[in-house]
Design a protein around this motif. Structure first.
Motif, PDB file in Angstrom:
ATOM      1  N   ILE A  91      -3.798  -2.584   5.913  1.00 16.51           N
ATOM      2  CA  ILE A  91      -4.739  -1.680   5.694  1.00 16.51           C
ATOM      3  C   ILE A  91      -4.151  -0.251   4.957  1.00 16.51           C
ATOM      4  O   ILE A  91      -2.965   0.010   5.141  1.00 16.51           O
ATOM      5  CB  ILE A  91      -5.291  -0.898   6.908  1.00 16.51           C
ATOM      6  N   ARG A  92      -4.747   0.014   3.801  1.00 17.14           N
ATOM      7  CA  ARG A  92      -4.119   0.724   2.824  1.00 17.14           C
ATOM      8  C   ARG A  92      -5.505   2.129   2.828  1.00 17.14           C
ATOM      9  O   ARG A  92      -6.386   1.907   2.728  1.00 17.14           O
ATOM     10  CB  ARG A  92      -4.187   0.387   1.299  1.00 17.14           C
ATOM     11  N   PHE A  93      -4.807   3.343   2.734  1.00 10.66           N
ATOM     12  CA  PHE A  93      -5.625   4.658   2.674  1.00 10.66           C
ATOM     13  C   PHE A  93      -5.054   5.219   1.543  1.00 10.66           C
ATOM     14  O   PHE A  93      -3.879   5.239   1.300  1.00 10.66           O
ATOM     15  CB  PHE A  93      -5.474   5.291   4.072  1.00 10.66           C
ATOM     16  N   CYS A  94      -5.776   6.243   1.069  1.00 15.72           N
ATOM     17  CA  CYS A  94      -5.215   7.476   0.297  1.00 15.72           C
ATOM     18  C   CYS A  94      -6.280   8.546   0.629  1.00 15.72           C
ATOM     19  O   CYS A  94      -7.513   8.290   0.923  1.00 15.72           O
ATOM     20  CB  CYS A  94      -5.210   6.961  -1.166  1.00 15.72           C
ATOM     21  N   GLY A  95      -5.681   9.775   0.357  1.00 17.90           N
ATOM     22  CA  GLY A  95      -6.405  10.820   0.757  1.00 17.90           C
ATOM     23  C   GLY A  95      -5.905  12.176   0.790  1.00 17.90           C
ATOM     24  O   GLY A  95      -4.919  12.301   0.339  1.00 17.90           O
TER      25      GLY A  95
END
Length: 239
Positions: A91-95
């Motif tokens: 799972i990859r996130f950015c923010g």
């Protein structure tokens, strides 16, 4: 089409492993494999085939039949049926994140790898705080969790571990199963209680730690989850 191609390749891969077992125990001549294979290695080849077959097992209506009806409906809604069972995921996130309402926002990018059968979760994060790079690492393995935050990836600015972290990461593992990998809700470590048409209670036990969660569903079978653990209350909402 891609699903059938994946299955075909997986079956061929499994047959190759079976040939290694047959060669090692001289069950039948295998001209395709010219090198000698010790019996120990032959067993490993067979075990690898078994794992390969398990990895392509499809999630069916029979599998989700043990779930409360509202959870079955949720799994169908997510499109998880008739697809390979989920054994791990990335799972990859950015923010942006911040400590509290008075703190400034920090931009971040993260990647986590979950292995559901062994309940392992490895979370990596790169962020920027006051124009300086900060790296974070959460490790959850064998029921034990730790968090390591470092400036420039070198200088430790925060480190936590212990029973509270172990419980918190167990919560996160269950959260990931519910929101990120609904196909894993058939896991035998989850027991279900007190379900009706709009909610169900999940109890997850892993490595001596037990957490519980109320799952609330709306008419479209979207999901709201409240995790209640002793004095901890954590809310997660999926739009």
């Amino acid at each position: 089409m891609l699903r059938f191609l994946f299955l075909f390749l997986a079956v061929v891969h499994g047959l190759i492993h079976l040939l290694g077992f047959v060669k090692a125990f001289n069950i039948s001549p295998v001209q395709q494999l010219t090198a000698a294979i010790p019996k120990v290695n032959g067993v490993l080849w067979l075990l690898a085939k078994k794992n390969s077959e398990a990895s392509v097992s499809m999630l069916t209506e029979n599998d989700i039949g043990v779930l409360p009806p509202v959870v079955q409906q949720y799994v169908r809604y997510t499109g998880s049926l008739n697809k390979p069972k989920v054994i791990n995921c990335r799972i990859r996130f950015c923010g942006r994140i911040r400590k509290d309402e008075k703190s400034g926002w920090m931009h971040f990018a993260s990647e986590q790898n979950n292995f559901f059968a062994s309940a392992k979760r490895f979370f990596f994060m790169n962020a920027t705080m006051k124009q300086m790079p900060v790296a974070g690492y959460h490790c959850f393995e064998n029921g034990k969790a730790s968090m390591d935050i470092r400036l420039f990836s070198l200088f430790r600015v925060q480190y936590q571990h212990g029973p509270e972290m172990d419980t918190a990461e167990t919560v996160t593992m269950l959260n990931d199963m519910c929101c990120m990998a609904p196909a894993t809700l058939i896991d035998k470590r989850i027991t279900w209680e007190q379900a009706d048409s709009h909610k169900a209670k999940a109890i997850f036990s892993n490595n001596g730690i037990t957490v519980s969660a109320w799952l609330y569903f709306n008419e479209k079978v979207n999901l709201s989850i409240s995790f209640l653990i002793t004095a901890m209350l954590i809310w997660v909402t999926v739009p």
